[in-house]
Design an enzyme around this catalytic site. Structure first.
Site, PDB file in Angstrom:
ATOM      1  N   LYS A 190       0.843  -1.204   0.000  1.00  0.00           N
ATOM      2  CA  LYS A 190       0.000   0.000   0.000  1.00  0.00           C
ATOM      3  C   LYS A 190       0.876   1.251   0.000  1.00  0.00           C
ATOM      4  O   LYS A 190       0.697   2.162  -0.789  1.00  0.00           O
ATOM      5  CB  LYS A 190      -0.930  -0.009   1.216  1.00  0.00           C
ATOM      6  CG  LYS A 190      -1.822   1.215   1.244  1.00  0.00           C
ATOM      7  CD  LYS A 190      -2.743   1.252   2.439  1.00  0.00           C
ATOM      8  CE  LYS A 190      -3.486   2.591   2.447  1.00  0.00           C
ATOM      9  NZ  LYS A 190      -4.256   2.821   3.636  1.00  0.00           N
ATOM     10  N   GLU A 196      10.848  -4.510   3.871  1.00  0.00           N
ATOM     11  CA  GLU A 196      10.911  -5.931   3.502  1.00  0.00           C
ATOM     12  C   GLU A 196      10.490  -6.133   2.044  1.00  0.00           C
ATOM     13  O   GLU A 196      11.135  -6.842   1.269  1.00  0.00           O
ATOM     14  CB  GLU A 196       9.977  -6.759   4.401  1.00  0.00           C
ATOM     15  CG  GLU A 196      10.345  -6.778   5.870  1.00  0.00           C
ATOM     16  CD  GLU A 196       9.639  -5.686   6.671  1.00  0.00           C
ATOM     17  OE1 GLU A 196       9.466  -4.567   6.131  1.00  0.00           O
ATOM     18  OE2 GLU A 196       9.286  -5.935   7.834  1.00  0.00           O
ATOM     19  N   GLY A 243      -4.578  -1.279   5.001  1.00  0.00           N
ATOM     20  CA  GLY A 243      -3.798  -2.430   4.534  1.00  0.00           C
ATOM     21  C   GLY A 243      -4.424  -3.759   4.939  1.00  0.00           C
ATOM     22  O   GLY A 243      -4.552  -4.680   4.131  1.00  0.00           O
ATOM     23  N   ARG A 244      -4.861  -3.870   6.202  1.00  0.00           N
ATOM     24  CA  ARG A 244      -5.389  -5.157   6.669  1.00  0.00           C
ATOM     25  C   ARG A 244      -6.824  -5.408   6.198  1.00  0.00           C
ATOM     26  O   ARG A 244      -7.421  -6.427   6.534  1.00  0.00           O
ATOM     27  CB  ARG A 244      -5.278  -5.266   8.188  1.00  0.00           C
ATOM     28  CG  ARG A 244      -5.922  -4.142   8.957  1.00  0.00           C
ATOM     29  CD  ARG A 244      -5.525  -4.162  10.425  1.00  0.00           C
ATOM     30  NE  ARG A 244      -5.960  -2.958  11.126  1.00  0.00           N
ATOM     31  CZ  ARG A 244      -5.286  -1.803  11.136  1.00  0.00           C
ATOM     32  NH1 ARG A 244      -4.150  -1.706  10.481  1.00  0.00           N
ATOM     33  NH2 ARG A 244      -5.731  -0.767  11.801  1.00  0.00           N
ATOM     34  N   HIS A 359      -2.784 -31.447  20.109  1.00  0.00           N
ATOM     35  CA  HIS A 359      -1.594 -32.163  20.580  1.00  0.00           C
ATOM     36  C   HIS A 359      -0.478 -31.202  20.940  1.00  0.00           C
ATOM     37  O   HIS A 359       0.671 -31.604  21.083  1.00  0.00           O
ATOM     38  CB  HIS A 359      -1.146 -33.156  19.504  1.00  0.00           C
ATOM     39  CG  HIS A 359      -2.237 -34.107  19.142  1.00  0.00           C
ATOM     40  ND1 HIS A 359      -2.485 -35.254  19.865  1.00  0.00           N
ATOM     41  CD2 HIS A 359      -3.201 -34.047  18.180  1.00  0.00           C
ATOM     42  CE1 HIS A 359      -3.542 -35.880  19.343  1.00  0.00           C
ATOM     43  NE2 HIS A 359      -3.991 -35.159  18.327  1.00  0.00           N
TER      44      HIS A 359
HETATM   45  O1  F6P Z   1       3.799  -2.480   9.541  1.00  0.00           O
HETATM   46  C1  F6P Z   1       2.438  -2.673   9.501  1.00  0.00           C
HETATM   47  C2  F6P Z   1       1.892  -2.462   8.133  1.00  0.00           C
HETATM   48  O2  F6P Z   1       1.898  -1.107   7.815  1.00  0.00           O
HETATM   49  C3  F6P Z   1       0.508  -3.050   7.982  1.00  0.00           C
HETATM   50  O3  F6P Z   1      -0.479  -2.211   8.431  1.00  0.00           O
HETATM   51  C4  F6P Z   1       0.462  -3.346   6.528  1.00  0.00           C
HETATM   52  O4  F6P Z   1      -0.526  -4.280   6.205  1.00  0.00           O
HETATM   53  C5  F6P Z   1       1.849  -3.893   6.304  1.00  0.00           C
HETATM   54  O5  F6P Z   1       2.678  -3.129   7.154  1.00  0.00           O
HETATM   55  C6  F6P Z   1       2.359  -3.782   4.896  1.00  0.00           C
HETATM   56  O6  F6P Z   1       2.329  -2.457   4.466  1.00  0.00           O
HETATM   57  P1  F6P Z   1       2.413  -2.091   2.946  1.00  0.00           P
HETATM   58  O7  F6P Z   1       1.250  -2.706   2.258  1.00  0.00           O
HETATM   59  O8  F6P Z   1       2.377  -0.600   2.902  1.00  0.00           O
HETATM   60  O9  F6P Z   1       3.700  -2.630   2.423  1.00  0.00           O
END
Ligand code: F6P
Length: 522
Positions: A190, A196, A243-244, A359
């Site tokens: 987003k 990452e 995002g979520r 388990h």
């Molecule tokens: O670090 C949390 C967050 O901002 C989430 O809210 C989001 O879903 C995720 O990182 C990934 O963010 P993006 O879609 O901007 O890479």
């Protein structure tokens, strides 16, 4: 006293009074299971094993009224900027056709047409054999979960791989055995600033080599970021999609490519079904409202700190992780919308698939002093065509909720041990260890089938539940400031791992960085 405080007070009084045992609640109410179970779409949800009496139910409904759940619901669907700390509307339901903002609906329809055309072309051309979906958090979890479920309904026409973590293992494993020439890389972010995802995107670009200019697309709400990163082809989503809550958008392009746009449309229709129910059902018949109130009852009045989610379905195995983000990133907050302290908000969400988890950690659920309410989730239809397995799965699911509720009797444990010839002193030691108190609450959610539509209903149910909880706790469910500080510090530490510059952190962090420097020296 305000209506909210009055409702809160009467719930406190009820919680402090001697609540009957769950088993007694069933004895006292012949029609308890009917009164507390709901059928909506392809879902059957049974709250009767929750510690909810008629009085508790009435008081919870009064709380929902007092905090104006109906008004907040209207404001969300109308596109008011209820995400106050970011000044944004919350319109993810529009992605599945809900709400009535014509301008936004048109944007959504245009984007759906574009993604459909793109996906269907790729499916038709048959050039691409694999899709590498790169994203994290909301740009991964929902798509990843859906992929497992869609695969129950139809086979994937392309090999869908996910790259999530900045651990090199994630991309190294994902590209094993696939060919850059026939792999489409989809970078989903987003913000398009996520470390990452950008790093994995760069690694994927290098891996694609000469195909990088043709085999990469990006999905983002940050067009400028995509351009600057150097991906020519992009699909947009908007700042009014958190995002979520974004799996309903172009974020799930890889699902459309691999499984087809029709199944994705079914998924959206399922969420639309739940939007309709949430919007139109009166509070006392409203499934997300009931679910939220049950959770608030457990958290704020009975005092549970966590909530377990156990899907008895391997294909729903990623649901607990998905819900961890949805619930804890939304409601894991200590401050209300107006800046005042918020107490006892989101429980810790945890879980894993059943029966595996029986388990592993069910000992804790049955006999630890704290325990946790459980959402048991199971599917009625056997999609795998293994009737014996399926019956065993369901039997285990139903048995666990029954065992948590019913427990056993200390006297009968002692009697059994006596019959085995144990001495009275051994019985005194052993019997309490074999004793199950019971009276432990759970909700059971049954899905008629594991298909895209019902999955859409299930996920939208949890989304709306989280929203209703946030209304009761007076928090903004749609921001996530708590993730920022760690990102900033990681940005500062990253270059320090390579250099010799003096370190100005606390002594623990300095020592960790020094060890990492040492270990990465050539
Ligand atoms: O670090 C949390 C967050 O901002 C989430 O809210 C989001 O879903 C995720 O990182 C990934 O963010 P993006 O879609 O901007 O890479």
């Amino acid at each position: 006293m305000s209506k909210t405080n009055l409702a809160w007070k009467s719930l406190k009084t009820l919680a402090q009074s001697e609540l009957p045992n769950l088993t007694d609640m069933f004895e006292n109410e012949a029609d308890r299971e009917q009164n507390l179970s709901y059928k909506v779409g392809g879902l059957y949800v049974d709250f009767s094993k929750q510690k909810i009496t008629k009085e508790v139910n009435t008081a919870l409904m009064a709380l929902a009224k007092a905090v104006d759940v109906e008004g907040w619901r209207t404001r969300m669907f109308a596109g008011e900027k209820i995400n106050v700390s970011e000044g944004r509307a919350v319109l993810h339901p529009t992605l599945r056709g809900s709400g009535d903002n014509a301008k936004i609906k048109k944007q959504v329809q245009d984007m759906r047409a574009k993604t459909r055309e793109f996906a269907e072309k790729i499916r038709h051309d048959r050039h691409f054999k694999a899709v590498l979906h790169i994203g994290i958090g909301g740009s991964d979890l929902g798509t990843n979960l859906c992929s497992q479920v869609f695969a129950a309904q139809t086979h994937a026409d392309l090999d869908l791989r996910f790259v999530v973590n900045v651990d090199g293992a994630s991309i190294n494993e994902a590209v094993k055995g696939i060919d850059p020439k026939t792999t489409l890389v989809i970078i989903v972010s987003k913000s398009f600033t996520t470390q990452e995802t950008r790093m994995n995107g760069e690694a994927a670009r290098a891996w694609l080599g000469e195909y990088a200019s043709t085999n990469m697309v990006a999905i983002s709400a940050n067009n400028a970021g995509v351009k600057e990163f150097g991906v020519a082809h992009g699909f947009e989503f908007w700042d009014w999609v958190g995002g979520r809550f974004s799996l309903w958008s172009a974020v799930s392009l890889s699902l459309q490519i691999c499984y087809g746009s029709d199944i994705f449309d079914e998924f959206l229709s399922g969420a639309f079904d739940m939007d309709q129910h949430f919007t139109n059902a009166p509070l006392n018949e409203n499934l997300p409202v009931m679910m939220a109130l049950t959770s608030v009852w457990n958290r704020n009045f009975i005092g549970y700190h966590s909530q377990a989610v156990i899907p008895y379905s391997t294909r729903l195995g990623k649901l607990p992780a998905y819900l961890q983000q949805l619930e804890m990133e939304s409601n894991g907050k200590g401050v209300q919308r107006d800046g005042q302290t918020a107490k006892d908000t989101s429980p810790v969400i945890w879980g894993d698939e059943g029966t595996n988890s029986q388990h592993a950690f069910f000992q804790y659920l049955h006999q630890s002093n704290t325990g946790a309410p459980v959402d048991f989730i199971a599917v009625l239809e056997d999609a795998e065509n293994r009737p014996a397995h399926h019956k065993a799965l369901l039997a285990n699911c139903f048995a666990q909720s029954e065992a948590l509720m019913v427990g056993n009797k200390l006297a009968s444990v002692e009697k059994d041990l006596r019959a085995q010839g144990l001495s009275e002193s051994d019985i005194r030691k052993l019997a309490p260890q074999k004793f199950f108190s019971g009276n432990r609450p759970s909700t059971t959610i049954l899905l008629n089938r594991l298909d895209a539509r019902i999955l859409g209903q299930l996920i939208a149910l949890y989304e709306h539940k989280v929203f209703v909880q946030s209304i009761i706790w007076k928090i903004n469910a749609f921001d996530q400031w708590g993730v920022e500080l760690g990102k900033v510090l990681a940005g500062a530490i990253l270059p320090e791992l390579s250099g010799n510059a003096a370190l100005n952190h606390d002594s623990s962090t300095n020592a960790l960085i020094a060890l990492a420097r040492e270990s990465t020296k050539p």
